[in-house]
Design a protein around this motif. Structure first.
Motif, PDB file in Angstrom:
ATOM      1  N   HIS A  72       0.847  -1.199   0.000  1.00  0.00           N
ATOM      2  CA  HIS A  72       0.000   0.000   0.000  1.00  0.00           C
ATOM      3  C   HIS A  72       0.881   1.247   0.000  1.00  0.00           C
ATOM      4  O   HIS A  72       1.827   1.343   0.781  1.00  0.00           O
ATOM      5  CB  HIS A  72      -0.910   0.006   1.228  1.00  0.00           C
ATOM      6  N   TYR A  74       0.188   4.422   0.888  1.00  0.00           N
ATOM      7  CA  TYR A  74       0.038   5.317   2.046  1.00  0.00           C
ATOM      8  C   TYR A  74      -1.022   4.752   3.004  1.00  0.00           C
ATOM      9  O   TYR A  74      -2.180   5.145   2.975  1.00  0.00           O
ATOM     10  CB  TYR A  74      -0.326   6.735   1.615  1.00  0.00           C
ATOM     11  N   PRO A  75      -0.605   3.841   3.873  1.00  0.00           N
ATOM     12  CA  PRO A  75      -1.541   3.237   4.827  1.00  0.00           C
ATOM     13  C   PRO A  75      -2.194   4.288   5.727  1.00  0.00           C
ATOM     14  O   PRO A  75      -1.610   5.339   6.008  1.00  0.00           O
ATOM     15  CB  PRO A  75      -0.649   2.299   5.646  1.00  0.00           C
ATOM     16  N   SER A  76      -3.391   3.985   6.184  1.00  0.00           N
ATOM     17  CA  SER A  76      -4.076   4.877   7.131  1.00  0.00           C
ATOM     18  C   SER A  76      -3.408   4.780   8.508  1.00  0.00           C
ATOM     19  O   SER A  76      -2.626   3.863   8.784  1.00  0.00           O
ATOM     20  CB  SER A  76      -5.558   4.506   7.212  1.00  0.00           C
ATOM     21  N   ASN A  77      -3.742   5.729   9.369  1.00  0.00           N
ATOM     22  CA  ASN A  77      -3.041   5.858  10.648  1.00  0.00           C
ATOM     23  C   ASN A  77      -3.312   4.709  11.621  1.00  0.00           C
ATOM     24  O   ASN A  77      -2.598   4.571  12.614  1.00  0.00           O
ATOM     25  CB  ASN A  77      -3.423   7.182  11.320  1.00  0.00           C
ATOM     26  N   VAL A 110      -8.659   0.806   2.068  1.00  0.00           N
ATOM     27  CA  VAL A 110      -7.744   1.601   2.891  1.00  0.00           C
ATOM     28  C   VAL A 110      -7.356   2.869   2.145  1.00  0.00           C
ATOM     29  O   VAL A 110      -6.730   2.806   1.085  1.00  0.00           O
ATOM     30  CB  VAL A 110      -6.479   0.797   3.265  1.00  0.00           C
ATOM     31  N   ASN A 111      -7.761   3.998   2.670  1.00  0.00           N
ATOM     32  CA  ASN A 111      -7.408   5.303   2.106  1.00  0.00           C
ATOM     33  C   ASN A 111      -7.735   5.435   0.618  1.00  0.00           C
ATOM     34  O   ASN A 111      -6.987   6.052  -0.145  1.00  0.00           O
ATOM     35  CB  ASN A 111      -5.920   5.609   2.335  1.00  0.00           C
ATOM     36  N   GLY A 112      -8.849   4.853   0.198  1.00  0.00           N
ATOM     37  CA  GLY A 112      -9.309   4.998  -1.173  1.00  0.00           C
ATOM     38  C   GLY A 112      -8.561   4.186  -2.199  1.00  0.00           C
ATOM     39  O   GLY A 112      -8.831   4.291  -3.398  1.00  0.00           O
ATOM     40  N   CYS A 115      -7.882  -2.480  -2.712  1.00  0.00           N
ATOM     41  CA  CYS A 115      -7.119  -3.545  -2.056  1.00  0.00           C
ATOM     42  C   CYS A 115      -7.770  -4.897  -2.338  1.00  0.00           C
ATOM     43  O   CYS A 115      -9.000  -5.006  -2.364  1.00  0.00           O
ATOM     44  CB  CYS A 115      -7.091  -3.341  -0.540  1.00  0.00           C
TER      45      CYS A 115
END
Length: 332
Positions: A72, A74-77, A110-112, A115
């Motif tokens: 991914h 830019y994975p989410s927080n 995940v973040n648009g 996946c």
């Protein structure tokens, strides 16, 4: 007393570290299965679908209590770093499980980013071979969904009824139970199956004309929106199933990694291809539209894709630009 205390503390520390490793690091077997699917796509994907290897092969692997995120951008927080993995050559992130562990789907989880959201082979009831091929099926969906106007084009079909979740794709009220539709669907499928069986015979031209006639009759019985839904499912899911077959065709002389071969449930891709063709042909003929519903359309797209290969080998070039009605691709 002091020795006993430190002994207990040591045992608890070891247990804590071991437990942390099992819950925050992916299994070796899953890593090598994902690596095999990515390697296959990298080696053969562009020969089948131009541009597919430009689409990130992002996987969200679901285990019992943890989800692992691979490739991914830019994975989410809510994800934490698990490891910088030498097998997959990427950072792997993890978080507590959110999705069902039997999932086999592709969506912007995940973040648009689209996946492949997938449970382990055990949870999805698949052998290692079938699981690897399923990842290729889902990567094809990433290829479809990432095309710039995909979502806008789907909206123009006007099938969602206001549903923004995407569940309409599974729950659309297609007239599966209509006796008229059922009878004509049987005739259409019988003609399609006969064309498939005679694809290398002299009777193919005649059989193909009958198939097209029966398909047109089926279309005429459907309301415009219902035909749009049918066409959408054949285009999206049926051709994804066909793509599994195209990858398997390329793998006849492919040498899997030694790690994969050593998995106890691995069978050769060549052997799996033979089983796959029989299963899909049987599915085409035996699945009933009033019982199996949209699942029937997977086998339809698989066979119609093969017919397209015979009559217009260049049809892949139009797939993303001229969407949803694959019968158009028969015309060069």
């Amino acid at each position: 007393m002091t020795k006993t205390f430190f002994s207990i503390l040591f045992v608890l520390t070891v247990f804590s570290v071991s437990f942390g490793q099992t819950t925050t690091k992916m299994r070796y077997e899953d890593k090598i299965r994902i690596r095999e699917a990515i390697n296959i796509s990298n080696q053969f994907g562009e020969e089948i679908w131009k541009g597919i290897n430009q689409v990130p092969f992002v996987v969200l692997l679901i285990e019992d209590s943890v989800e692992y995120l691979i490739n991914h951008p830019y994975p989410s927080n809510d994800f934490k770093l698990s490891e910088n993995d030498s097998i997959l050559k990427t950072k792997i992130f993890y978080r507590p499980r959110k999705f069902p562990d039997w999932y086999l789907a592709t969506f912007p989880a995940v973040n648009g980013v689209n996946c492949i959201v997938v449970g382990t082979p055990e949870k999805t009831n698949k052998s290692s071979t079938a699981w690897i091929v399923t990842l290729l099926h889902e990567h094809f969906h990433q290829y479809e969904y990432t095309y710039p106007d995909y979502y806008r084009s789907v909206d123009k079909l006007e099938l969602s009824g206001g549903d923004q979740s995407g569940m309409w794709q599974l729950n659309y009220a297609f007239p599966y139970d209509s006796s008229i539709i059922i009878e004509q669907y049987k005739k259409y499928i019988a003609a399609l199956s006969k064309s498939f069986s005679s694809i290398d015979n002299r009777s193919f031209k005649k059989d193909f004309k009958i198939y097209i006639s029966e398909r047109n009759k089926f279309r005429q019985l459907l309301k415009p929106a219902d035909y749009r839904y049918f066409s959408f499912q054949v285009w999206q899911e049926g051709i994804a199933r066909y793509s599994e077959y195209k990858f398997l065709q390329e793998l006849d002389n492919y040498q899997p990694s030694k790690d994969i071969i050593q998995l106890p449930d691995f069978i050769s891709f060549k052997e799996y291809k033979s089983e796959f063709i029989i299963r899909e042909k049987n599915g085409l003929e035996k699945l009933k539209v009033n019982i199996d519903k949209r699942i029937c359309f997977y086998a339809v797209g698989f066979v119609e894709g093969i017919l397209l290969d015979k009559l217009n080998p260049e049809w892949h070039d139009r797939f993303l630009r001229d969407k949803f009605y694959i019968e158009k691709y028969f015309k060069k």
